[in-house]
Structures are given as C-alpha cells and as structure tokens.
Design an enzyme around this catalytic site. Structure first.
Site, short mmCIF file in Angstrom:
data_model
loop_
_atom_site.label_atom_id
_atom_site.label_comp_id
_atom_site.label_asym_id
_atom_site.label_seq_id
_atom_site.Cartn_x
_atom_site.Cartn_y
_atom_site.Cartn_z
CE LYS A 170 -30.94 6.72 -18.74
NZ LYS A 170 -31.71 6.05 -17.66
N GLY A 201 -33.91 2.44 -19.82
CA GLY A 201 -32.65 1.68 -19.84
C GLY A 201 -31.68 2.17 -18.79
N GLY A 203 -28.39 4.02 -17.56
CA GLY A 203 -27.58 5.16 -17.99
C GLY A 203 -26.14 4.79 -18.29
N GLY A 207 -25.74 5.52 -21.98
CA GLY A 207 -25.45 6.96 -21.87
C GLY A 207 -24.40 7.40 -22.87
CD GLU A 245 -30.01 22.54 -14.73
OE1 GLU A 245 -29.90 22.94 -13.56
OE2 GLU A 245 -30.04 23.29 -15.72
CB CYS A 279 -30.91 18.68 -6.64
SG CYS A 279 -32.20 19.68 -7.37
CD GLU A 379 -26.53 15.72 -4.02
OE1 GLU A 379 -25.97 15.01 -4.86
OE2 GLU A 379 -27.42 16.55 -4.31
#
Ligand code: NAD
Length: 476
Positions: A170, A201, A203, A207, A245, A279, A379
């Site tokens: 996904k 799609g 999440g 999900g 991650e 990231c 972040e």
C-alpha cells in the site's frame, strides 16, 4: 490527467469494490496529475487471500528462482526508469536532477542487491545440538510514505521476495504511480500470480483491515510515529511481527576542532535535500557557542545556493513540498519558531510570488535555538534547520540524546577517532562521521520512537524470515 481504474490482485487488474477514486495532485502547480482507485476492506481481504494462496509455492522456490525474479523485475524497471522518474517528479515534486539518480537509479540498484542475498535464506546451519534453518515469514503487508516512494518500496519488496514471502503493498496516497508502474512491470515478469498485490488507497481507511488481518504474518511500516503506533495497535491482537521505520529529529554534532566550512556545508545540504523531506535529515545542528557567528555565516551562504523552481527543470534542486497540506504544516512550524524567539537567519513564512501556486517553502535556518523549543523537538519534515549552541562536548551529547527520536545522527570532529568516540554516546540507529553518506549495504532503522526495524542489507532480509530449530538424534 492519467486515470487508473484498477487494483493489481492475484496477477490481474481488477476494479475496486469501493468504486471511489483518489486524486494525485502535482504539488508544483496544484493541478490534478492522476487518479487511482481507493481500495476498501473487501479489496484488502481479496488481496490478502491471494497472497496467502501464492505463499505455499513461492516460499518453496529455490534461491536461484527468487533471485532470477528480482533481476528480471530490475531489468524491466531499468527500461522504464524515465517513466518512474517522471511519476515521482509530478506526484511529489522532487526535482528531476535528484529524482533520476537518488529516487530511481539507486532504488533499482538497491533492489537488485537483494538477489545476491536470497541464498542466505536457504543456508542450513548444523550444530552439535540441533540444526537451524531459515524460512520466509509469510504474507507481508508493506505500507510506505511518499518521500522516497520507490526506494522505500524496494527496501521492503526486495528482501520479501528474496526470502520467499508474498506481499500486499500500500503506497502513500500522494505517490501511488511508481507502484502502479511496478505492478505493470511485475505483470510482465516471471513472478507467479499472487506473490505481489497492490492496493492504492487511504491508510486511515484500510490500514486497520490490512494490519489486523489474521492471514497476514508481518507488517512493515514506514511513516510517521503516530500512524506507526496505530499500525502496531491494530496488529497486536494477532501477534504478528510489526517492523516500524518512523520519524526522526536527528542531531549533528560539530566539535571544536572540526573543519567548519566543510561540516556546516554538509549539514545544510543534508537538510535541504528532497526539500527537507528525509526521515534521517540532520535537522538539529549542534555547534560550539564560541563558533556560532562563523557557523551562521556559512549556513546562510550555503542555503542561498539552493535553486528553487519547477521540479521538471533540470536546473532546480529545491522543489516544492510534497503537498499543500505539508506546506501548511511546515509554515506553521516556522511561525512557531519565530514566536518562540529563535533567530531567523534566512527563509521564513513568505512564499515567493513566482511560486504561489506550488507548495514551496524557502530554505529556512533558525539559530540560537534551545532544545526545549517545539522546532527542536518535533519533526517538521521541510527545509528547516535548527542551529543549537553548546558549551562543552558532554552538553552536546546530552542535547543530542534529549529527544523522543533516535533515527540518525552525525558527528564532524577534528578527526575520525574523535568522531567515533562521540558517535558511541549517541542513541540512534546510524551515525554519519566526517561528512559520510547513506548507503543501502548498511542496516537502517531507529532507536526509541523512531522505530524497531532494520531495513537494507542482511539485517533487512532477516526481518522477513523466521528461524526454525530442527532436533534430530544424529546431529554431527
Ligand atoms: P504517514 O504516517 O502519514 O503515512 C505513511 C503511510 O501510512 C501512508 O501509506 C499512509 O496511507 C499510511 N497510514 C496512515 N495511517 C495509517 C493507519 N492508521 N494504518 C495503516 N497505515 C496508515 O507518513 P507520511 O506523511 O506519508 O511520511 C512522512 C513520515 O514518514 C515522517 O514522519 C518520516 O520521518 C517518516 N519516514 C520514516 C522513514 C524511516 O525509514 N524511518 C523513512 C521515510 C519516512
């Protein structure tokens, strides 16, 4: 506009049960670039069933067959490299000068590297007390973000295929097109039906169904810490493996004896790359207080060298953010930094008139930042660097570790030995020393709230395997 109306399940292009489409917007101009199906929970079930049915045969194929399938797909990706690049440029705004090499060519090379590792899974280890064999973990759900969409996909798909797993993929809502191209490639490849299934799609809608499905053995998730927590919660009742991650707020310590011109240039360029949407970006630069003025001058000069513009123009190296939503989020953080009293060296909340239709944010650097400010703790995921002064190296290490994250870090010391000494005290999955760069042979993953997984190389492959102990009465 390109309109894609089907999902790829069990080797066939099939309509989604939902009949809904998702729009993919070009962030450089706000225009709709494509639309793709928005899968629903019934589609999830069909795709998982297909992956389960394909597992029995695929997982028993020898390493040579699995490796050959990876090479076959990589060859076909190579032939369509420019289409893959165009999709990434148009859907997330990464400049073509960066996309072609970093987003696409490196991804193809890295994907191919897993073919050489397939044999590790078939190795048999005999001990005096028992024999150990390694097996594919099973059906894997692979969920990805939009910032390096092809790399993140192959960083999961490569080891999954090398191990003998089957997958349901996904992609992020913003960047599904390179995944669709990959499904077209796989449809023409030697990979058996059902080994690779693709659901485009939302999440937050599908999900839960993906992660909680009782036929799914593992979820590999890359994305924000908030969504990663939801994934783990949904997966918990079925006790499946969840590899996370997640986000980062990575520190970069420059020590007193470092070459400041080289170190500061490295740090600024690291943050501005991919418009700050990396990231592992080194977004907290820690510098000796007595060198702050010198660092500020160099940082401002390097930031001024970035050429903002149309990502399809070869001269551009700073494109828009991936969406207008992301732009609004980054501008809000910049406003917070100004309100918190950080010193704005360049950039800010003004968007140049010439780029008003796109999701652009100018390279922004704050100095005199203290680590308790929101801009130093959260972040931002945009071209925003915080410079934090420190008095001595022990304080620098304390500040570096004073974060809920632990993804990456870096040290620029007087020499390599000093940098290694400092690196050992930082709680993060990677530490880049003396201006070094990421490569996909090394394990990549986080400490603390940056996740629990390791991707790439041999460690990445292990995520997709189980170890079985065989007890026999005639062990050597
Ligand atoms: P996101 O968490 O919003 O979305 C990532 C993916 O998760 C998307 O495919 C999304 O559809 C899906 N998702 C969202 N909610 C979900 C749910 N409840 N269940 C299952 N899936 C769900 O992240 P993003 O904005 O796309 O990406 C940026 C984030 O990703 C940043 O935090 C960045 O640091 C992180 N990231 C981490 C790494 C790493 O290797 N550690 C690499 C790249 C990006």
């Amino acid at each position: 506009m390109k309109r894609f109306e089907t999902l790829y399940i069990n080797g066939h292009w099939v309509a989604s049960h939902s009949n809904e489409q998702l729009e993919v917007v070009n962030p450089a101009n706000g225009e709709i670039y494509a639309s793709v199906p928005s899968a629903d929970n019934e589609d999830v079930n069909t795709a998982v069933q297909a992956a389960k049915a394909a597992f029995e045969d695929w997982s028993q194929q020898p390493a040579e067959v699995r490796a050959a399938a990876i090479h076959d797909i990589a060859d076909k990706m190579q032939a369509r490299a420019s289409e893959l690049t165009d999709a990434i440029v148009a859907s997330m705004g990464c400049p073509v000068s960066i996309s072609a090499e970093m987003q696409v060519q490196s991804a193809i090379d890295a994907f191919r590297s897993f073919a050489a590792l397939a044999g590790n899974v078939d190795d048999i280890h005999e001990y005096p007390s028992h024999i150990e064999i390694t097996e594919a973990i099973g059906v894997c759900v692979l969920i990805n973000p939009w910032n390096y969409p092809l790399s993140q996909l192959v960083g999961k798909l490569g080891p999954a295929l090398a191990a003998g797993c089957t997958v349901v993929v996904k992609p992020a809502e913003q960047t599904p097109i390179q995944d669709i191209i990959l499904a077209e490639i796989i449809n023409q490849s030697s990979l058996p039906d059902g080994v690779f299934n693709l659901l485009t799609g939302v999440g937050s809608k599908i999900g839960g169904a993906l992660c909680s499905h009782n036929l799914v053995d593992m979820v590999s998730f890359t994305g924000s810490t908030q969504a990663g927590i939801k994934v783990a919660e949904a997966a918990a009742p079925t006790v499946k493996r969840v590899c996370q991650e997640l986000g980062g707020k990575s520190p970069f310590i420059i020590t007193k004896g470092a070459d400041f011109a080289a170190a500061v240039r490295y740090g600024v360029e690291d943050v501005m790359l991919n418009t700050g949407q990396t990231c592992s970006a080194l977004t907290r630069m820690l510098v000796p207080a007595e060198h702050l003025a010198e660092v500020e001058t160099i940082a401002k000069q390097v930031a001024g060298e970035w050429i903002m513009g149309d990502p399809a123009d070869a001269k551009t190296n700073l494109g828009p953010l991936s969406s207008h939503k992301q732009q609004a989020r980054v501008l809000e953080y910049i406003a917070k930094g100004i309100a918190e009293g950080a010193k704005l060296l360049c950039g800010g909340t003004e968007v140049p008139e010439a780029f008003s239709k796109g999701a652009y944010v100018a390279p922004t650097i704050f100095s005199a930042v203290s680590n308790n400010m929101v801009i130093a703790q959260e972040e931002i995921f945009g071209p925003v660097l915080c410079i934090l002064p420190y008095d001595d190296i022990s304080q620098a290490i304390e500040i570096a570790n004073d974060t809920p994250f632990g993804l990456a870090s870096a040290v620029y010391g007087e020499n390599r030995a000093e940098a290694i000494k400092v690196a050992k005290k930082i709680r993060a999955g990677q530490c880049y020393l003396q201006g070094a760069f990421f490569n996909t042979d090394a394990p990549f993953g986080g400490y603390k709230q940056s996740g629990n997984g390791r991707e790439w190389g041999k460690e990445g492959l292990k995520e997709y395997t189980e170890v079985k102990a065989l007890f026999v009465d005639d062990c050597p």
